[in-house]
Design an enzyme around this catalytic site. Structure first.
Site, PDB file in Angstrom:
ATOM      1  N   SER A 275     -77.857  12.096  27.777  1.00  0.00           N
ATOM      2  CA  SER A 275     -77.656  13.281  28.616  1.00  0.00           C
ATOM      3  C   SER A 275     -77.368  12.951  30.075  1.00  0.00           C
ATOM      4  O   SER A 275     -76.527  13.618  30.699  1.00  0.00           O
ATOM      5  CB  SER A 275     -78.861  14.211  28.512  1.00  0.00           C
ATOM      6  OG  SER A 275     -78.923  14.825  27.242  1.00  0.00           O
TER       7      SER A 275
ATOM      8  N   LYS B 117     -90.103  20.589  22.965  1.00  0.00           N
ATOM      9  CA  LYS B 117     -89.397  21.870  22.901  1.00  0.00           C
ATOM     10  C   LYS B 117     -90.310  23.045  22.570  1.00  0.00           C
ATOM     11  O   LYS B 117     -90.208  24.120  23.173  1.00  0.00           O
ATOM     12  CB  LYS B 117     -88.255  21.788  21.891  1.00  0.00           C
ATOM     13  CG  LYS B 117     -87.160  20.810  22.283  1.00  0.00           C
ATOM     14  CD  LYS B 117     -86.064  20.773  21.252  1.00  0.00           C
ATOM     15  CE  LYS B 117     -85.011  19.731  21.593  1.00  0.00           C
ATOM     16  NZ  LYS B 117     -83.903  19.705  20.606  1.00  0.00           N
TER      17      LYS B 117
ATOM     18  N   ASP C 176     -79.831  24.746  21.426  1.00  0.00           N
ATOM     19  CA  ASP C 176     -79.637  23.986  20.188  1.00  0.00           C
ATOM     20  C   ASP C 176     -78.902  24.808  19.133  1.00  0.00           C
ATOM     21  O   ASP C 176     -77.992  24.299  18.464  1.00  0.00           O
ATOM     22  CB  ASP C 176     -80.982  23.527  19.620  1.00  0.00           C
ATOM     23  CG  ASP C 176     -81.520  22.281  20.310  1.00  0.00           C
ATOM     24  OD1 ASP C 176     -80.722  21.564  20.925  1.00  0.00           O
ATOM     25  OD2 ASP C 176     -82.732  22.043  20.231  1.00  0.00           O
TER      26      ASP C 176
ATOM     27  N   GLY D 124     -86.959  19.209   8.464  1.00  0.00           N
ATOM     28  CA  GLY D 124     -87.567  19.373   9.772  1.00  0.00           C
ATOM     29  C   GLY D 124     -87.972  20.811  10.001  1.00  0.00           C
ATOM     30  O   GLY D 124     -87.366  21.739   9.446  1.00  0.00           O
ATOM     31  N   ALA D 125     -89.016  21.002  10.804  1.00  0.00           N
ATOM     32  CA  ALA D 125     -89.483  22.353  11.122  1.00  0.00           C
ATOM     33  C   ALA D 125     -89.944  22.435  12.573  1.00  0.00           C
ATOM     34  O   ALA D 125     -90.748  23.287  12.925  1.00  0.00           O
ATOM     35  CB  ALA D 125     -90.616  22.753  10.179  1.00  0.00           C
TER      36      ALA D 125
ATOM     37  N   GLY E  41     -75.457  13.338  15.605  1.00  0.00           N
ATOM     38  CA  GLY E  41     -75.583  14.493  16.480  1.00  0.00           C
ATOM     39  C   GLY E  41     -74.920  14.394  17.826  1.00  0.00           C
ATOM     40  O   GLY E  41     -75.203  15.219  18.708  1.00  0.00           O
TER      41      GLY E  41
END
Length: 286
Positions: free
Chosen positions: A24, A73, A109, A133-134, A250
């Site tokens: 980033s 997050k 996202d 994923g969760a 990604g």
């Protein structure tokens, strides 16, 4: 191009733990240069127990905006006084904008994921989707996946309760009639081979034996998308290659969610070409 504002350099950062792998800074600093904005963007490693303290410190220090990556997050969601509708839907934030009263949180996202898969021509309608994923990223992209009308989506997490919570949110949200189920990674899939799309939203870069059993349920022509990128996606890239599955890491999602962050902070269109070039150059040098 001359800087677009007078005064001190604006400060931005990405917070994570770890965060040394993040691309980033390269992407956002290139965006600021291309847009003529006098700004600097850095990566800060912040342990989870220090997140609330660091958010307060950075606001006092005058930072203009922040990004949040794993594991912050969901935790940050409870720490920001204001949130956009997108953040409220996902109950997670990955982008913060400075307001006088504190940080306002946004979640890029989900829309970043939508823009990414559209850019690479991924079709979801009628597909059987396995979402691994969760956490915050998974919660953001799950509604996007269901809005594209797959035939079925199964949410799988190491914590089966968290997976069921994401599935329940999708049920409560209504929308297209997609079969939504949940399971723990340790459970055996009873569906046999047939998942058309695997979306990996796990922070771990390694594919252990428990996760690997779910990969065995993929259709031979399945597509694998890993939200990790670069060195953190090597293991999934190799496993996908072994199964002869098409694979995308990604990096594209990072580009599009980063562009949305830039626009949220500055109110200006994101210079996508400059951001993409910086990402590819930095990724290629590591």
């Amino acid at each position: 191009m001359a800087p677009s504002h007078a005064g001190p350099t604006r400060l931005y950062a990405v917070l994570g733990h770890p965060v040394h792998h993040s691309l980033s800074p390269s992407m956002q600093n290139a965006a600021f240069r291309a847009a003529g904005i006098d700004a600097a963007y850095v990566a800060l490693d912040v342990p989870p127990e220090r997140l609330a303290e660091v958010l307060r410190e950075l606001h006092v220090a005058g930072f203009s905006g922040l990004n949040l990556t794993a594991p912050h997050k969901e935790s940050a969601w409870a720490l920001v006084p204001g949130a956009t509708d997108e953040a409220k839907r996902s109950r997670a934030v990955n982008t913060l904008r400075r307001e006088e009263s504190g940080w306002e949180g946004h979640a890029t996202d989900g829309p970043g994921f939508a823009a990414w898969i559209a850019s690479i021509g991924v079709g979801v309608r009628g597909a059987r989707v396995l979402l691994l994923g969760a956490g915050g990223a998974a919660r953001s992209i799950a509604p996007v996946l269901t809005s594209l009308q797959p035939a079925a989506i199964r949410v799988v997490s190491r914590d089966g309760g968290r997976a069921r919570a994401v599935a329940d949110e999708l049920h409560r949200g209504g929308g297209p009639s997609t079969e939504v189920t949940a399971a723990a990674l340790a459970e055996r899939s009873e569906s046999g081979r047939g998942w058309d799309l695997l979306v990996r939203a796990l922070s771990s870069s390694a594919v252990d034996a428990v996760e690997a059993r779910w990969w065995e349920q993929l259709d031979p022509s399945a597509l694998v998308l890993d939200l990790n990128y670069g060195a953190r996606a090597v293991a999934t890239r190799e496993r996908a290659a072994a199964g002869k599955h098409r694979f995308e890491d990604g990096l594209g999602m990072l580009l599009h969610q980063g562009a949305l962050s830039f626009e949220y902070w500055t109110g200006k269109p994101a210079p996508l070409d400059a951001m993409r070039a910086a990402l590819l150059a930095d990724a290629g040098s590591r």
